[in-house]
Design an enzyme around this catalytic site. Structure first.
Site, PDB file in Angstrom:
ATOM      1  N   CYS A   1      -7.519  -1.507 -15.918  1.00  0.00           N
ATOM      2  CA  CYS A   1      -8.391  -1.681 -16.974  1.00  0.00           C
ATOM      3  C   CYS A   1      -7.938  -2.236 -18.228  1.00  0.00           C
ATOM      4  O   CYS A   1      -7.501  -3.360 -18.239  1.00  0.00           O
ATOM      5  CB  CYS A   1      -9.340  -0.380 -17.203  1.00  0.00           C
TER       6      CYS A   1
ATOM      7  N   GLU B   1      -6.716   5.019  -9.946  1.00  0.00           N
ATOM      8  CA  GLU B   1      -6.224   6.225 -10.505  1.00  0.00           C
ATOM      9  C   GLU B   1      -7.099   7.412 -10.546  1.00  0.00           C
ATOM     10  O   GLU B   1      -6.832   8.747 -10.408  1.00  0.00           O
ATOM     11  CB  GLU B   1      -5.049   6.369 -11.604  1.00  0.00           C
TER      12      GLU B   1
ATOM     13  N   HIS C   1     -10.662   1.615 -11.489  1.00  0.00           N
ATOM     14  CA  HIS C   1      -9.585   2.679 -11.572  1.00  0.00           C
ATOM     15  C   HIS C   1      -9.031   3.278 -10.586  1.00  0.00           C
ATOM     16  O   HIS C   1      -9.660   4.167 -10.007  1.00  0.00           O
ATOM     17  CB  HIS C   1     -10.076   3.873 -12.534  1.00  0.00           C
TER      18      HIS C   1
END
Lengths: 90, 230
Positions: B86, B205, B203
């Site tokens: 990002c 994560e 994302h």
């Protein structure tokens, strides 16, 4: 001396903000307004000789103020608005 | 695998990244403040999501001059894996470690949702635990994720297999409707020439555990573990 830096999106890059403003203008009933583009205006003050300042500001535009991949910049130098040097500066 | 996660003022996905790393590797990640100047002893560096320096001027424009950046440039040029997620992707383009730029979403809206992605290159250090053409679900949360580059750059990225992930619909088709931000050719993530730097708008994560709505991101970190251990 003072400098004004205009940063604008390159011609080929879509500008959704400009597009939204253009629609708002049309919604207000105004005709004949086209190609609305939004950019940034950065004003700054430089000390030192004009040619050094000009070089410095161009370098700054290329390095930081604009991203040459998607933006163009234009610099306007204005010597008339020069402010008196502060103590300790040339 | 020793992973460092760089925190800039305004980063907000650094802790998520560290948790995902620890869940996969069993070792805590090292938190690196952007004013540090060394990445010695690390196998992987993550530039996390967020709004470094408030995204003032342009996303990533000021993070690009952080004191950690020279060490990051050396680390990447020596072949060390660098993952920019990002805002981290935006920083990598500003650093010119990746080509192109990320501009305001075509629809002007900040988009925060789970999207479908297609794995376009499953042979990189970041994607070896996926299959080519596999569909995965990662969340996005960005207002400036519209990837732009010159037609020549885009052709080169495609030709060299450097498009890592693409926005697609549920059937795996890269349609206009499945493109959340107007990115050129539905590009969500790209690799550098040596394939050791990945920039990705979504994302992984935040998709590293099924309880978060998707566990598909976990394998990105498993890929790195496999690549580093190899």
């Amino acid at each position: 001396m003072r400098a004004r830096v205009e940063v604008t999106l390159k011609a080929g890059i879509r500008d959704p903000q400009g597009h939204a403003i253009e629609r708002a203008i049309a919604n207000l009933g105004y005709e004949g307004v086209r190609n609305v583009r939004v950019g940034k205006l950065i004003t700054l003050e430089l000390t030192g000789p004009r040619e050094v300042s000009e070089r410095r500001i161009t370098e700054l535009c290329e390095k930081l103020l604009a991203n040459p991949v998607v933006e163009d910049f234009a610099v306007l130098m204005d010597e008339r608005e020069r402010e008196s040097p502060r103590a300790g500066e040339p | 695998m020793r992973v460092g996660v760089v925190t800039f003022p305004g980063s907000n996905s650094d802790v998520d990244s560290m948790r995902a790393v620890e869940a996969v590797t069993g070792r805590p990640a090292r938190s690196i403040w952007h004013k540090e100047t060394s990445l010695d002893g690390l196998d992987v560096v993550v530039l996390p999501g967020g709004f470094a320096h408030g995204d003032y001027l342009r996303a990533g424009a000021m993070a690009r001059f952080s004191p950690i950046v020279p060490a990051l440039e050396r680390f990447a040029r020596a072949g060390g894996p660098v993952l920019g997620l990002c805002n981290g992707f935006q920083v990598l383009t500003e650093m010119h470690l990746l080509p192109g730029a990320l501009v305001r979403n075509a629809g002007l809206r900040f988009r925060s949702e789970i999207v479908h992605l297609r794995v376009e290159n499953a042979s990189s250090p970041f994607t070896n635990a996926y299959r080519d053409g596999e569909l995965v679900r990662f969340p996005i949360a960005h207002g400036e994720g519209n990837y732009v580059a010159s037609p020549e750059t885009l052709d080169r990225l495609e030709g060299e297999g450097r498009v890592a992930f693409r926005y697609v619909d549920e059937a795996g088709r890269p349609t206009t409707g499945s493109n959340p931000n107007g990115s050129a050719r539905n590009i969500a993530g790209i690799l550098n020439e040596a394939c050791n730097v990945l920039g990705l708008m979504p994302h992984p994560e935040r998709a590293a555990d099924p309880v978060l709505g998707s566990g598909d991101g976990r394998r990105l970190f498993e890929s790195l573990l496999a690549a580093v251990s190899a």
